[in-house]
Scaffold this active site. Sequence first.
Site, PDB file in Angstrom:
ATOM      1  N   HIS A   1     -21.188  56.166 -36.484  1.00 55.75           N
ATOM      2  CA  HIS A   1     -19.747  55.931 -36.603  1.00 55.75           C
ATOM      3  C   HIS A   1     -19.224  56.060 -38.034  1.00 55.75           C
ATOM      4  O   HIS A   1     -18.014  56.106 -38.246  1.00 55.75           O
ATOM      5  CB  HIS A   1     -19.391  54.542 -36.072  1.00 55.75           C
ATOM      6  CG  HIS A   1     -19.640  54.398 -34.603  1.00 55.75           C
ATOM      7  ND1 HIS A   1     -19.030  55.192 -33.666  1.00 55.75           N
ATOM      8  CD2 HIS A   1     -20.452  53.570 -33.906  1.00 55.75           C
ATOM      9  CE1 HIS A   1     -19.446  54.850 -32.450  1.00 55.75           C
ATOM     10  NE2 HIS A   1     -20.312  53.867 -32.570  1.00 55.75           N
TER      11      HIS A   1
ATOM     12  N   ARG B   1     -28.850  54.827 -39.281  1.00 55.99           N
ATOM     13  CA  ARG B   1     -28.514  54.881 -37.854  1.00 55.99           C
ATOM     14  C   ARG B   1     -28.161  56.332 -37.537  1.00 55.99           C
ATOM     15  O   ARG B   1     -27.185  56.871 -38.069  1.00 55.99           O
ATOM     16  CB  ARG B   1     -27.351  53.982 -37.483  1.00 55.99           C
ATOM     17  CG  ARG B   1     -27.018  54.215 -35.978  1.00 55.99           C
ATOM     18  CD  ARG B   1     -26.228  53.118 -35.348  1.00 55.99           C
ATOM     19  NE  ARG B   1     -24.860  53.054 -35.787  1.00 55.99           N
ATOM     20  CZ  ARG B   1     -23.953  52.222 -35.245  1.00 55.99           C
ATOM     21  NH1 ARG B   1     -24.313  51.400 -34.254  1.00 55.99           N
ATOM     22  NH2 ARG B   1     -22.728  52.194 -35.695  1.00 55.99           N
TER      23      ARG B   1
ATOM     24  N   ASP C   1     -37.401  62.526 -42.812  1.00 58.18           N
ATOM     25  CA  ASP C   1     -37.823  63.515 -43.822  1.00 58.18           C
ATOM     26  C   ASP C   1     -37.023  63.371 -45.109  1.00 58.18           C
ATOM     27  O   ASP C   1     -37.512  63.652 -46.205  1.00 58.18           O
ATOM     28  CB  ASP C   1     -37.684  64.945 -43.277  1.00 58.18           C
ATOM     29  CG  ASP C   1     -38.742  65.266 -42.220  1.00 58.18           C
ATOM     30  OD1 ASP C   1     -39.736  64.516 -42.128  1.00 58.18           O
ATOM     31  OD2 ASP C   1     -38.567  66.259 -41.484  1.00 58.18           O
TER      32      ASP C   1
ATOM     33  N   GLU D   1     -27.374  47.872 -26.206  1.00 57.39           N
ATOM     34  CA  GLU D   1     -25.911  47.732 -26.289  1.00 57.39           C
ATOM     35  C   GLU D   1     -25.199  48.198 -25.031  1.00 57.39           C
ATOM     36  O   GLU D   1     -24.016  48.532 -25.088  1.00 57.39           O
ATOM     37  CB  GLU D   1     -25.366  48.429 -27.546  1.00 57.39           C
ATOM     38  CG  GLU D   1     -25.789  49.865 -27.734  1.00 57.39           C
ATOM     39  CD  GLU D   1     -25.230  50.505 -29.008  1.00 57.39           C
ATOM     40  OE1 GLU D   1     -24.347  49.928 -29.663  1.00 57.39           O
ATOM     41  OE2 GLU D   1     -25.673  51.613 -29.330  1.00 57.39           O
TER      42      GLU D   1
ATOM     43  N   ASP E   1     -20.399  47.380 -28.295  1.00 58.92           N
ATOM     44  CA  ASP E   1     -20.676  48.184 -27.100  1.00 58.92           C
ATOM     45  C   ASP E   1     -21.227  47.320 -25.967  1.00 58.92           C
ATOM     46  O   ASP E   1     -20.910  47.549 -24.799  1.00 58.92           O
ATOM     47  CB  ASP E   1     -21.658  49.319 -27.435  1.00 58.92           C
ATOM     48  CG  ASP E   1     -20.941  50.489 -28.093  1.00 58.92           C
ATOM     49  OD1 ASP E   1     -19.849  50.856 -27.616  1.00 58.92           O
ATOM     50  OD2 ASP E   1     -21.455  51.023 -29.083  1.00 58.92           O
TER      51      ASP E   1
HETATM   52  C1  3PY Z   1     -21.919  47.870 -31.669  1.00 58.10           C
HETATM   53  O1  3PY Z   1     -21.481  46.740 -31.906  1.00 58.10           O
HETATM   54  O2  3PY Z   1     -21.849  48.436 -30.571  1.00 58.10           O
HETATM   55  C2  3PY Z   1     -22.556  48.606 -32.739  1.00 58.10           C
HETATM   56  O3  3PY Z   1     -23.097  49.655 -32.488  1.00 58.10           O
HETATM   57  C3  3PY Z   1     -22.472  48.056 -34.112  1.00 58.10           C
HETATM   58  O4  3PY Z   1     -22.460  49.040 -35.038  1.00 58.10           O
HETATM   59 MG    MG Z   2     -22.602  50.535 -30.701  1.00 59.56          MG
END
Ligand code: 3PY
Ligand code: MG
Length: 263
Positions: free
Chosen positions: A45, A70, A84, A146, A172
Amino acid sequence: MKNLTLQSWRNARPSLGGWISLNNVHSAEAMANLGFDWLCIDLQHGLLDYSDLTRILPAIATTDTTPIVRVAWNRPEQIMKALDAGAQGVIVPMVNSAEDARSAAAACRYPPAGERSFGPIRAALSEGADYLASANTEIACIVMIETHDALERVEDIARVEGVDALFVGPADLALSLGISLSDAPNEPRFQAALGKVLSAARKNDRFAGIFGYSLESVRSALAAGFTFASIGTDIGFMTSAAANALSELRPGRPPESRERHGY
Ligand code: 3PY
Ligand code: MG
Protein backbone atom coordinates in the site's frame (compact mmCIF):
# COMPACT_ATOMS: atom_id res chain seq x y z
CA MET A 1 24.02 -12.72 8.25
CA LYS A 2 22.35 -12.14 11.61
CA ASN A 3 18.76 -11.07 11.83
CA LEU A 4 18.64 -9.09 15.09
CA THR A 5 14.84 -9.02 15.13
CA LEU A 6 14.46 -12.79 14.70
CA GLN A 7 17.16 -13.21 17.33
CA SER A 8 15.22 -11.07 19.79
CA TRP A 9 11.97 -12.95 19.11
CA ARG A 10 13.81 -16.25 19.64
CA ASN A 11 15.07 -14.89 22.97
CA ALA A 12 11.48 -14.00 23.92
CA ARG A 13 12.09 -10.27 23.63
CA PRO A 14 9.18 -8.47 22.00
CA SER A 15 9.96 -5.83 19.42
CA LEU A 16 8.52 -2.62 18.05
CA GLY A 17 8.52 -1.70 14.40
CA GLY A 18 7.61 1.16 12.14
CA TRP A 19 6.04 1.35 8.72
CA ILE A 20 7.59 3.03 5.69
CA SER A 21 4.90 4.18 3.27
CA LEU A 22 6.65 7.17 1.71
CA ASN A 23 8.97 6.87 -1.27
CA ASN A 24 11.60 8.99 0.36
CA VAL A 25 15.09 7.84 1.29
CA HIS A 26 15.67 10.61 3.80
CA SER A 27 12.51 10.00 5.83
CA ALA A 28 13.22 6.25 5.84
CA GLU A 29 16.77 6.87 7.08
CA ALA A 30 15.43 9.26 9.72
CA MET A 31 12.95 6.62 10.92
CA ALA A 32 15.74 4.02 11.12
CA ASN A 33 17.87 6.40 13.18
CA LEU A 34 15.13 6.62 15.80
CA GLY A 35 16.02 3.10 16.90
CA PHE A 36 13.06 1.03 15.72
CA ASP A 37 13.83 -2.68 16.10
CA TRP A 38 12.54 -3.22 12.59
CA LEU A 39 11.03 -1.21 9.79
CA CYS A 40 8.63 -2.54 7.21
CA ILE A 41 8.98 -1.03 3.76
CA ASP A 42 5.50 -1.37 2.37
CA LEU A 43 5.38 -2.27 -1.31
CA GLN A 44 1.70 -3.23 -1.02
CA HIS A 45 0.00 0.00 0.00
CA GLY A 46 2.99 2.33 0.32
CA LEU A 47 3.90 4.79 -2.41
CA LEU A 48 7.09 2.91 -3.16
CA ASP A 49 8.33 0.78 -5.99
CA TYR A 50 11.28 -1.58 -6.38
CA SER A 51 13.70 1.14 -7.34
CA ASP A 52 12.75 3.10 -4.19
CA LEU A 53 13.38 -0.10 -2.24
CA THR A 54 16.90 -0.45 -3.63
CA ARG A 55 17.69 3.06 -2.32
CA ILE A 56 15.90 2.79 1.01
CA LEU A 57 17.48 -0.53 2.05
CA PRO A 58 21.06 0.89 2.04
CA ALA A 59 19.81 3.93 4.00
CA ILE A 60 18.34 1.69 6.71
CA ALA A 61 21.53 -0.40 6.69
CA THR A 62 23.35 2.57 8.26
CA THR A 63 21.61 1.49 11.51
CA ASP A 64 20.88 -1.70 13.47
CA THR A 65 17.21 -1.64 12.43
CA THR A 66 16.10 -4.83 10.70
CA PRO A 67 14.73 -4.15 7.20
CA ILE A 68 11.57 -6.07 6.36
CA VAL A 69 9.59 -5.69 3.14
CA ARG A 70 5.87 -6.14 2.71
CA VAL A 71 5.54 -7.42 -0.82
CA ALA A 72 2.58 -6.31 -2.92
CA TRP A 73 1.19 -9.82 -3.18
CA ASN A 74 2.07 -13.43 -2.44
CA ARG A 75 4.17 -13.88 -5.55
CA PRO A 76 7.47 -15.81 -5.46
CA GLU A 77 9.19 -13.38 -7.84
CA GLN A 78 8.30 -10.42 -5.62
CA ILE A 79 9.48 -12.18 -2.47
CA MET A 80 12.74 -13.30 -4.06
CA LYS A 81 13.52 -9.86 -5.51
CA ALA A 82 12.91 -8.17 -2.13
CA LEU A 83 15.28 -10.63 -0.45
CA ASP A 84 17.90 -10.28 -3.20
CA ALA A 85 17.85 -6.52 -2.59
CA GLY A 86 18.77 -7.14 1.08
CA ALA A 87 15.48 -7.45 2.98
CA GLN A 88 15.98 -9.60 6.08
CA GLY A 89 12.35 -10.64 6.11
CA VAL A 90 9.16 -10.39 4.15
CA ILE A 91 5.61 -9.74 5.23
CA VAL A 92 3.29 -11.48 2.78
CA PRO A 93 -0.27 -10.15 2.53
CA MET A 94 -3.48 -12.15 2.20
CA VAL A 95 -2.19 -15.62 3.02
CA ASN A 96 -5.46 -17.52 3.15
CA SER A 97 -4.53 -21.20 3.19
CA ALA A 98 -1.74 -23.64 3.98
CA GLU A 99 -1.04 -23.77 0.26
CA ASP A 100 -0.56 -19.97 0.15
CA ALA A 101 1.72 -20.22 3.19
CA ARG A 102 3.76 -23.03 1.59
CA SER A 103 4.26 -20.91 -1.51
CA ALA A 104 5.43 -17.90 0.55
CA ALA A 105 7.80 -20.02 2.67
CA ALA A 106 9.24 -21.82 -0.37
CA ALA A 107 10.09 -18.46 -1.97
CA CYS A 108 12.07 -17.48 1.16
CA ARG A 109 14.21 -20.63 1.43
CA TYR A 110 16.99 -21.97 -0.76
CA PRO A 111 16.78 -25.68 -1.71
CA PRO A 112 16.41 -28.21 -0.35
CA ALA A 113 14.19 -26.40 2.18
CA GLY A 114 12.45 -24.31 -0.48
CA GLU A 115 12.53 -23.02 -4.02
CA ARG A 116 14.30 -19.68 -3.78
CA SER A 117 16.41 -19.03 -6.85
CA PHE A 118 20.02 -18.01 -6.21
CA GLY A 119 21.07 -14.45 -7.06
CA PRO A 120 21.45 -12.29 -3.92
CA ILE A 121 22.70 -9.30 -5.90
CA ARG A 122 22.84 -6.86 -3.01
CA ALA A 123 22.15 -9.23 -0.13
CA ALA A 124 25.45 -11.07 -0.67
CA LEU A 125 27.16 -7.73 -0.12
CA SER A 126 25.06 -6.29 2.67
CA GLU A 127 24.45 -9.50 4.60
CA GLY A 128 27.96 -10.96 4.63
CA ALA A 129 29.97 -13.75 3.04
CA ASP A 130 27.98 -16.48 4.77
CA TYR A 131 24.73 -15.39 3.13
CA LEU A 132 23.97 -18.66 1.37
CA ALA A 133 24.70 -20.70 4.50
CA SER A 134 22.69 -18.50 6.86
CA ALA A 135 19.81 -17.10 4.79
CA ASN A 136 17.42 -19.99 5.36
CA THR A 137 17.50 -19.59 9.12
CA GLU A 138 17.95 -15.80 9.28
CA ILE A 139 15.32 -14.61 6.77
CA ALA A 140 11.98 -14.04 8.49
CA CYS A 141 8.96 -15.35 6.61
CA ILE A 142 5.96 -13.52 8.04
CA VAL A 143 2.51 -14.33 6.67
CA MET A 144 -0.48 -12.05 7.11
CA ILE A 145 -3.70 -13.31 8.62
CA GLU A 146 -6.26 -10.79 7.49
CA THR A 147 -9.31 -12.52 6.09
CA HIS A 148 -12.16 -14.67 7.28
CA ASP A 149 -10.70 -17.64 5.33
CA ALA A 150 -7.25 -17.18 6.84
CA LEU A 151 -8.78 -17.12 10.31
CA GLU A 152 -10.70 -20.34 9.64
CA ARG A 153 -7.47 -22.02 8.50
CA VAL A 154 -5.04 -20.31 10.82
CA GLU A 155 -3.96 -23.58 12.48
CA ASP A 156 -3.09 -25.13 9.09
CA ILE A 157 -1.23 -21.98 8.06
CA ALA A 158 0.74 -21.87 11.33
CA ARG A 159 1.80 -25.50 10.89
CA VAL A 160 3.52 -24.86 7.55
CA GLU A 161 7.27 -25.49 7.74
CA GLY A 162 9.29 -22.36 7.03
CA VAL A 163 6.72 -19.87 8.33
CA ASP A 164 8.26 -17.88 11.19
CA ALA A 165 5.41 -15.62 12.18
CA LEU A 166 1.75 -14.77 11.74
CA PHE A 167 0.99 -11.07 11.35
CA VAL A 168 -2.50 -9.66 11.79
CA GLY A 169 -3.74 -7.02 9.35
CA PRO A 170 -6.50 -5.58 11.53
CA ALA A 171 -8.16 -3.44 8.87
CA ASP A 172 -8.59 -6.16 6.28
CA LEU A 173 -9.46 -8.69 8.96
CA ALA A 174 -12.21 -6.48 10.37
CA LEU A 175 -13.61 -5.72 6.91
CA SER A 176 -13.58 -9.40 6.00
CA LEU A 177 -15.44 -10.24 9.23
CA GLY A 178 -18.05 -7.58 8.48
CA ILE A 179 -16.92 -5.36 11.35
CA SER A 180 -16.43 -1.64 10.82
CA LEU A 181 -12.91 -0.36 11.42
CA SER A 182 -14.05 1.97 14.16
CA ASP A 183 -16.01 -0.78 15.96
CA ALA A 184 -13.21 -3.37 15.76
CA PRO A 185 -11.32 -2.45 18.96
CA ASN A 186 -14.42 -2.99 21.11
CA GLU A 187 -15.99 -5.80 19.14
CA PRO A 188 -15.75 -9.18 20.94
CA ARG A 189 -15.66 -11.11 17.63
CA PHE A 190 -12.61 -9.11 16.57
CA GLN A 191 -10.87 -9.63 19.92
CA ALA A 192 -11.66 -13.36 19.70
CA ALA A 193 -10.06 -13.40 16.23
CA LEU A 194 -6.85 -11.92 17.66
CA GLY A 195 -6.87 -14.55 20.39
CA LYS A 196 -7.28 -17.29 17.81
CA VAL A 197 -4.26 -16.09 15.80
CA LEU A 198 -2.16 -15.85 18.96
CA SER A 199 -3.04 -19.32 20.14
CA ALA A 200 -2.40 -20.88 16.69
CA ALA A 201 1.01 -19.22 16.66
CA ARG A 202 1.89 -20.38 20.16
CA LYS A 203 0.74 -23.93 19.57
CA ASN A 204 3.00 -24.23 16.54
CA ASP A 205 6.05 -22.36 17.84
CA ARG A 206 5.51 -19.36 15.61
CA PHE A 207 5.70 -15.70 16.56
CA ALA A 208 2.63 -13.50 16.43
CA GLY A 209 2.62 -9.86 15.39
CA ILE A 210 0.12 -7.16 14.56
CA PHE A 211 -0.07 -3.91 12.64
CA GLY A 212 -0.81 -1.45 15.43
CA TYR A 213 -3.61 0.94 14.60
CA SER A 214 -3.21 2.92 17.83
CA LEU A 215 -0.77 2.95 20.72
CA GLU A 216 -3.49 1.36 22.84
CA SER A 217 -3.83 -1.52 20.36
CA VAL A 218 -0.07 -2.08 20.54
CA ARG A 219 -0.06 -2.09 24.34
CA SER A 220 -2.90 -4.54 24.58
CA ALA A 221 -1.50 -6.86 21.88
CA LEU A 222 1.90 -7.03 23.60
CA ALA A 223 0.23 -7.57 26.97
CA ALA A 224 -1.81 -10.42 25.46
CA GLY A 225 1.37 -12.13 24.26
CA PHE A 226 2.01 -10.85 20.74
CA THR A 227 5.76 -10.73 20.13
CA PHE A 228 5.90 -7.80 17.75
CA ALA A 229 3.85 -4.85 16.62
CA SER A 230 4.24 -1.88 14.34
CA ILE A 231 3.55 1.33 16.19
CA GLY A 232 2.87 3.70 13.32
CA THR A 233 3.71 4.82 9.82
CA ASP A 234 5.99 7.58 8.57
CA ILE A 235 3.06 9.47 7.05
CA GLY A 236 0.91 8.92 10.16
CA PHE A 237 3.62 10.23 12.51
CA MET A 238 4.20 13.23 10.26
CA THR A 239 0.57 14.20 9.94
CA SER A 240 -0.31 13.69 13.60
CA ALA A 241 2.65 15.81 14.76
CA ALA A 242 1.74 18.53 12.25
CA ALA A 243 -1.93 18.42 13.28
CA ASN A 244 -0.98 18.71 16.95
CA ALA A 245 1.28 21.70 16.27
CA LEU A 246 -1.45 23.43 14.28
CA SER A 247 -4.05 22.95 16.95
CA GLU A 248 -1.68 24.18 19.68
CA LEU A 249 -1.13 27.42 17.81
CA ARG A 250 -4.62 27.80 16.40
CA PRO A 251 -6.89 26.95 19.29
CA GLY A 252 -10.53 26.82 18.33
CA ARG A 253 -9.79 25.93 14.74
CA PRO A 254 -9.21 22.19 14.53
CA PRO A 255 -7.01 21.04 11.65
CA GLU A 256 -8.54 19.00 8.84
CA SER A 257 -8.28 15.40 9.91
CA ARG A 258 -9.27 12.11 8.43
CA GLU A 259 -9.61 8.74 10.06
CA ARG A 260 -6.37 6.97 9.07
CA HIS A 261 -6.87 3.62 10.84
CA GLY A 262 -3.21 3.34 11.62
CA TYR A 263 -1.90 4.75 8.35
C1 3PY B 1 -4.37 -4.36 7.48
O1 3PY B 1 -4.70 -3.81 8.54
O2 3PY B 1 -5.14 -4.99 6.75
C2 3PY B 1 -3.00 -4.24 7.03
O3 3PY B 1 -2.65 -4.87 6.07
C3 3PY B 1 -2.10 -3.32 7.76
O4 3PY B 1 -1.17 -2.79 6.94
MG1 MG C 1 -4.13 -5.61 4.86
